[in-house]
Design an enzyme around this catalytic site. Structure first.
Site, PDB file in Angstrom:
ATOM      1  N   HIS A   1       0.848  -1.227  -0.092  1.00  0.00           N
ATOM      2  CA  HIS A   1       0.031  -0.064   0.035  1.00  0.00           C
ATOM      3  C   HIS A   1       0.977   1.407  -0.134  1.00  0.00           C
ATOM      4  CE1 HIS A   1      -3.454  -2.506   0.486  1.00  0.00           C
ATOM      5  NE2 HIS A   1      -3.336  -2.810   1.622  1.00  0.00           N
TER       6      HIS A   1
ATOM      7  N   ASP B   1      -2.880 -10.479  -2.239  1.00  0.00           N
ATOM      8  CA  ASP B   1      -3.479 -10.055  -0.991  1.00  0.00           C
ATOM      9  C   ASP B   1      -4.978  -9.628  -1.272  1.00  0.00           C
ATOM     10  OD1 ASP B   1      -2.343  -8.816   1.912  1.00  0.00           O
ATOM     11  OD2 ASP B   1      -4.027  -7.422   1.065  1.00  0.00           O
TER      12      ASP B   1
ATOM     13  N   HIS C   1      -6.393  -6.955  -0.268  1.00  0.00           N
ATOM     14  CA  HIS C   1      -6.645  -5.680  -0.647  1.00  0.00           C
ATOM     15  C   HIS C   1      -5.844  -5.292  -1.794  1.00  0.00           C
ATOM     16  CE1 HIS C   1      -6.879  -5.901   3.895  1.00  0.00           C
ATOM     17  NE2 HIS C   1      -7.673  -5.031   3.642  1.00  0.00           N
TER      18      HIS C   1
ATOM     19  N   ASP D   1      -4.822 -12.440   3.627  1.00  0.00           N
ATOM     20  CA  ASP D   1      -6.040 -12.271   3.951  1.00  0.00           C
ATOM     21  C   ASP D   1      -7.259 -12.235   3.411  1.00  0.00           C
ATOM     22  OD1 ASP D   1      -4.836 -10.276   2.412  1.00  0.00           O
ATOM     23  OD2 ASP D   1      -4.954  -8.437   3.945  1.00  0.00           O
TER      24      ASP D   1
END
Ligand code: ZN
Length: 333
Positions: free
Chosen positions: A122, A159, A161, A246
């Site tokens: 990120h 991931d 996200h 995740d």
């Protein structure tokens, strides 16, 4: 012996009580690997990233800011606190990813894992967010390109996200083909299918959003029907996995439904791809917040990156069909 990069500095990045991105993640992973005798892999201390490595992605003022914020335990945002140990932890997390690509491109290892924290996908060129300080995978990809002779790097980010940092850092570049499979709509809000990169890099950002509740059948189809054919056309010298866990069904943050074996199944396909293209495959840890699922999934990833029979083909999922409709402008799908 495939290298597994780690460092005790990862334990000193204190995100505070109740934060999901916590030191226990490292303890859980290493305890699991210890119990499996590291699966025959070699644990190695991650070096700190050099100034030169960091500055290929981040401006000097930002690198300085991470040091300052960390020394004062200031938070970049609500999700992204720091502590006095955060700076060293972040240097080691980026350095581990760089050392991993040195093992792969310099020492001839076929696979390896860099499992440190904080995660990185990120972090944008001058912005910490989403638990991330330095853009570990982007820094490692740049290191491969600028110092180790690679001309093309494929990054697969699984991931839950969207890897907005890696996506934006290489948005206008063909040197890195960034592929992300992520829950959408979901935090951080970026990563729509129509985001394909820009300028010279148009077609070289591949965003594969999936709705809440999506499981293995769709992920494996996206890997098999989008990632593999694109990779065969792109012919990377190096394959990196932004390995977040995740998207596991037990994860408290994510809303997807992968199982531990799903990560092994994806890893197996990436290993086969690497063999086919003569490109080594390295994994760099991102998220994953259910400790048991995280630790088991990391171990199963490592096992599948080194051994196991080829996987059977899967049925084409409608999400892969939709993705091919957009990406077919750039790639033969
Ligand atoms: Zn995540």
């Amino acid at each position: 012996m495939p290298p597994f990069f780690r460092h005790p500095a990862s334990l000193e990045h204190d995100t505070g009580h109740g934060h999901p991105e916590r030191a226990d993640r490292m303890r859980a992973i290493e305890a699991e690997l210890e119990s499996r005798e590291w699966l025959g892999w070699g644990p190695r201390e991650a070096p700190a990233a050099s100034e030169e490595q960091l500055l290929r992605v981040h401006p000097a003022e930002y690198v300085e800011r991470v040091r300052d914020m960390s020394s004062r335990s200031e938070a970049f945002d609500m999700d992204t606190p720091t502590s006095p140990g955060s700076h060293e932890a972040a240097l080691r997390a980026a350095g581990g990813a760089c050392a991993l690509v040195e093992s792969l491109l310099g020492d001839g290892e076929r696979t390896g894992f860099s499992a440190l924290r904080p995660p990185g996908h990120h972090a944008e060129w001058a912005r910490a967010m989403g638990f991330c300080l330095f853009a570990n995978v982007a820094i490692a990809a740049r290191h491969a390109l600028d110092s180790l002779g690679a001309e093309r790097v494929l990054v697969l980010d699984w991931d839950v996200h969207h890897g907005n940092g890696t996506n934006t850092i290489f948005h206008g570049s063909r040197e890195v083909l960034f592929v992300s499979i992520h829950q959408f709509p979901f935090w951080p809000g970026t990563g729509a299918l129509e985001d394909v990169g820009e300028g010279e890099g148009e077609g070289y950002s591949i965003n594969l959003p999936v709705p809440q509740g999506t499981g293995e059948a769709a992920f494996l189809s996206l890997v098999e029907h989008i990632v593999l054919p694109v990779a065969r056309q792109y012919r990377p010298d190096l394959i990196l996995i932004s390995a977040g866990y995740d998207a596991h069904r037990n994860d408290p943050l994510g809303g997807l439904a992968l199982d531990t074996a799903s990560f092994a199944a994806m890893s197996n396909r990436m290993r086969a791809l690497g063999q086919e293209l003569d490109a080594p495959v390295g994994a760099v840890l991102e998220g994953g917040y259910d400790l048991t699922s995280l630790a088991d999934s990391v171990a199963e990833t490592m096992a599948a990156l080194t051994r196991g029979p080829p996987q059977p083909e899967v049925a084409r999922h409608p999400l892969a069909g939709a993705a091919a409709g957009v990406l077919g402008r750039y790639w033969d799908l």
